[in-house]
Design a protein around this motif. Structure first.
Motif, mmCIF file in Angstrom:
data_model
loop_
_atom_site.group_PDB
_atom_site.id
_atom_site.type_symbol
_atom_site.label_atom_id
_atom_site.label_comp_id
_atom_site.label_asym_id
_atom_site.label_seq_id
_atom_site.Cartn_x
_atom_site.Cartn_y
_atom_site.Cartn_z
ATOM 1 N N ILE A 1 6.865 -26.713 16.342
ATOM 2 C CA ILE A 1 7.939 -27.267 15.516
ATOM 3 C C ILE A 1 9.145 -26.331 15.510
ATOM 4 C CG2 ILE A 1 8.581 -27.781 13.126
ATOM 5 C CD1 ILE A 1 5.685 -28.894 12.810
ATOM 6 N N ALA A 2 8.877 -25.048 15.397
ATOM 7 C CA ALA A 2 9.980 -24.086 15.338
ATOM 8 C C ALA A 2 10.815 -24.132 16.615
ATOM 9 C CB ALA A 2 9.434 -22.673 15.102
ATOM 10 N N VAL B 1 10.602 -27.860 25.827
ATOM 11 C CA VAL B 1 9.993 -27.258 24.634
ATOM 12 C C VAL B 1 8.780 -26.429 25.043
ATOM 13 C CG1 VAL B 1 8.817 -27.728 22.443
ATOM 14 C CG2 VAL B 1 10.789 -29.116 23.115
ATOM 15 N N ALA B 2 7.948 -27.008 25.886
ATOM 16 C CA ALA B 2 6.741 -26.309 26.325
ATOM 17 C C ALA B 2 7.104 -25.029 27.082
ATOM 18 C CB ALA B 2 5.906 -27.232 27.212
ATOM 19 N N GLU B 3 8.082 -25.152 27.950
ATOM 20 C CA GLU B 3 8.475 -23.995 28.749
ATOM 21 C C GLU B 3 8.923 -22.833 27.857
ATOM 22 O OE1 GLU B 3 11.839 -24.641 31.228
ATOM 23 O OE2 GLU B 3 11.476 -22.858 32.474
ATOM 24 N N GLN B 4 9.669 -23.180 26.831
ATOM 25 C CA GLN B 4 10.156 -22.173 25.882
ATOM 26 C C GLN B 4 9.008 -21.434 25.193
ATOM 27 O OE1 GLN B 4 13.423 -21.844 25.632
ATOM 28 N NE2 GLN B 4 13.618 -20.424 23.918
ATOM 29 N N ALA C 1 -3.004 -24.793 13.137
ATOM 30 C CA ALA C 1 -1.803 -24.867 12.304
ATOM 31 C C ALA C 1 -0.705 -23.989 12.884
ATOM 32 C CB ALA C 1 -2.122 -24.436 10.874
ATOM 33 N N LEU C 2 -1.093 -22.822 13.347
ATOM 34 C CA LEU C 2 -0.108 -21.901 13.921
ATOM 35 C C LEU C 2 0.560 -22.506 15.146
ATOM 36 C CD1 LEU C 2 0.964 -18.955 13.641
ATOM 37 C CD2 LEU C 2 -0.678 -18.341 15.422
ATOM 38 N N GLU D 1 6.830 -38.153 16.772
ATOM 39 C CA GLU D 1 6.118 -37.584 15.623
ATOM 40 C C GLU D 1 6.658 -36.187 15.318
ATOM 41 O OE1 GLU D 1 1.802 -37.139 15.972
ATOM 42 O OE2 GLU D 1 1.937 -35.619 14.402
ATOM 43 N N LEU D 2 6.932 -35.463 16.370
ATOM 44 C CA LEU D 2 7.506 -34.127 16.212
ATOM 45 C C LEU D 2 8.851 -34.237 15.484
ATOM 46 C CD1 LEU D 2 7.201 -31.134 17.001
ATOM 47 C CD2 LEU D 2 7.876 -31.743 19.316
ATOM 48 N N LEU D 3 9.642 -35.186 15.902
ATOM 49 C CA LEU D 3 10.933 -35.388 15.246
ATOM 50 C C LEU D 3 10.753 -35.738 13.776
ATOM 51 C CD1 LEU D 3 14.020 -35.759 15.341
ATOM 52 C CD2 LEU D 3 13.621 -38.116 16.079
ATOM 53 N N ALA D 4 9.823 -36.627 13.490
ATOM 54 C CA ALA D 4 9.610 -37.058 12.106
ATOM 55 C C ALA D 4 9.200 -35.878 11.227
ATOM 56 C CB ALA D 4 8.554 -38.156 12.060
#
Lengths: 217, 217
Positions: free
Chosen positions: A25-26, A45-48, A18-19, A65-68
């Motif tokens: 998402i954040a 996103v991954a790099e960040q 979950a974390l 899905e991430l966007l949704a």
DNA sequence: CCTACCGATCGGTAGG
DNA sequence: CCTACCGATCGGTAGG
């Protein structure tokens, strides 16, 4: 929604999962908001986060899905704010005032999520778009019902409650465009002002204009 | 903006060029609105017109220029509507009513342009974004000035005119989300209703259904 | 203004 | 969950 409060019901394994979802998402919210969805690669996103793309695919089946998930949280928080008031007692005026406060607060707290949903609608799958749009319609229906109740009781004076609900929803939702956390007015002041405008718009009995000033009695 | 009325000042050559630009923009508006900017290739735009991509590049230097032109027209039409009223005589209330009518009408006529600007902000070049944002700020400043004038003359009752202007702008701009040309209300009815809500929100006199406001506290 | 193409980007995955 | 890669898309342009 997975919140920290649910931790005690999850094993450590699920808690870690979950974390990771939450962190992903954040970061995605930040980047999608700043650069736009299509201008943000999952590599970025991954790099960040200091990981690589397959990390993300271990927790989400696709970029969409991430966007949704992000969009659903934005609309969900507004809908929750409305629904949390509808179960309270009080006159329509009292409850509409409370709706104003909580709805504005929710929108401003979820500013980036709301912005992303507003902008990226066309990047949702058809199924996700339908689902989230239904939440928005649910919001409108419930707000109309509250306005109707106020009209029936003679507290509000609104010729067309459906249009008034859309006007209220729009006026508040639009705040994601101009609100700045460290701007001229605080969140509480903004919320108070907008709520007064809503009440005035529906012809609710006027309360003394409650400016966010300390009262000196 | 190139309009048909300018034709008599252009040679046939320029007229044809203008026509081609207009057609390209019209097709792009439709596709960007339906599918989103990034999901619309210039090949698709060209195909819709029965030409190929270099046709478009003969009239626009880049895809982003095409987007900027569309966005500028959307915001420009709203700004024009406001400015066209400010030169008229009349009380602030009269003029705000007229602003309501024309602004709503402009937004609904430019619904697709406004939607595209709202969604595709992140796909504009920095320079275009700055320029178009400045138009929006100009709109806000002029609306604030009108509200201030109404407050000074005692016609409006608004504690914070800057916020009220943002609320009005948002409530109307948002109409691009829900308005449907063949929906429950006609454009004229929608415009009339929203204008009434605006007038009521600022405490303007003469609203047919208005109540006297208590001003003691 | 068409044909034909290039170069870069990137979502998603195989294999380990 | 990393390395490494593939396949598709597409903005933009050379050449005619």
């Amino acid at each position: 929604m997975v919140s920290a409060g649910a931790s005690r019901f999850m094993g450590i394994r699920n808690e870690v999962t979950a974390l990771k979802r939450e962190r992903t998402i954040a970061v995605a919210v930040e980047l999608f908001y700043e650069r736009g969805y299509e201008n943000t690669s999952l590599d970025a996103v991954a790099e960040q986060m200091g990981v690589t793309k397959p990390f993300i695919y271990a927790h989400f089946t696709s970029k969409a899905e991430l966007l949704a998930e992000i969009c659903a949280r934005g609309i969900g928080s507004a809908l929750d704010a409305l629904e949390s008031v509808l179960v309270l007692p009080g006159s329509p005026s009292d409850r509409l005032r409370e709706v104003g406060q909580r709805f504005v607060t929710a929108v401003l707290h979820s500013q980036r999520h709301i912005a992303i949903f507003s902008r990226e609608e066309k990047n949702l799958t058809a199924a996700d778009f339908t689902r989230i749009s239904e939440m928005r319609r649910e919001f409108d229906r419930k707000l109309v019902a509250l306005l109707d109740e106020g009209v029936e009781r003679g507290e509000f004076n609104v010729p067309d409650t459906r249009m008034a609900a859309l006007a209220i929803g729009g006026m508040i939702s639009w705040a994601y465009v101009w609100y700045r956390p460290h701007g001229r007015l605080t969140l509480a002041e903004t919320s108070e002002e907008l709520t007064q405008l809503i009440l005035r718009m529906v012809g609710a009995p006027m309360t003394p204009v409650a400016r966010p000033h300390k009262r000196k009695d």
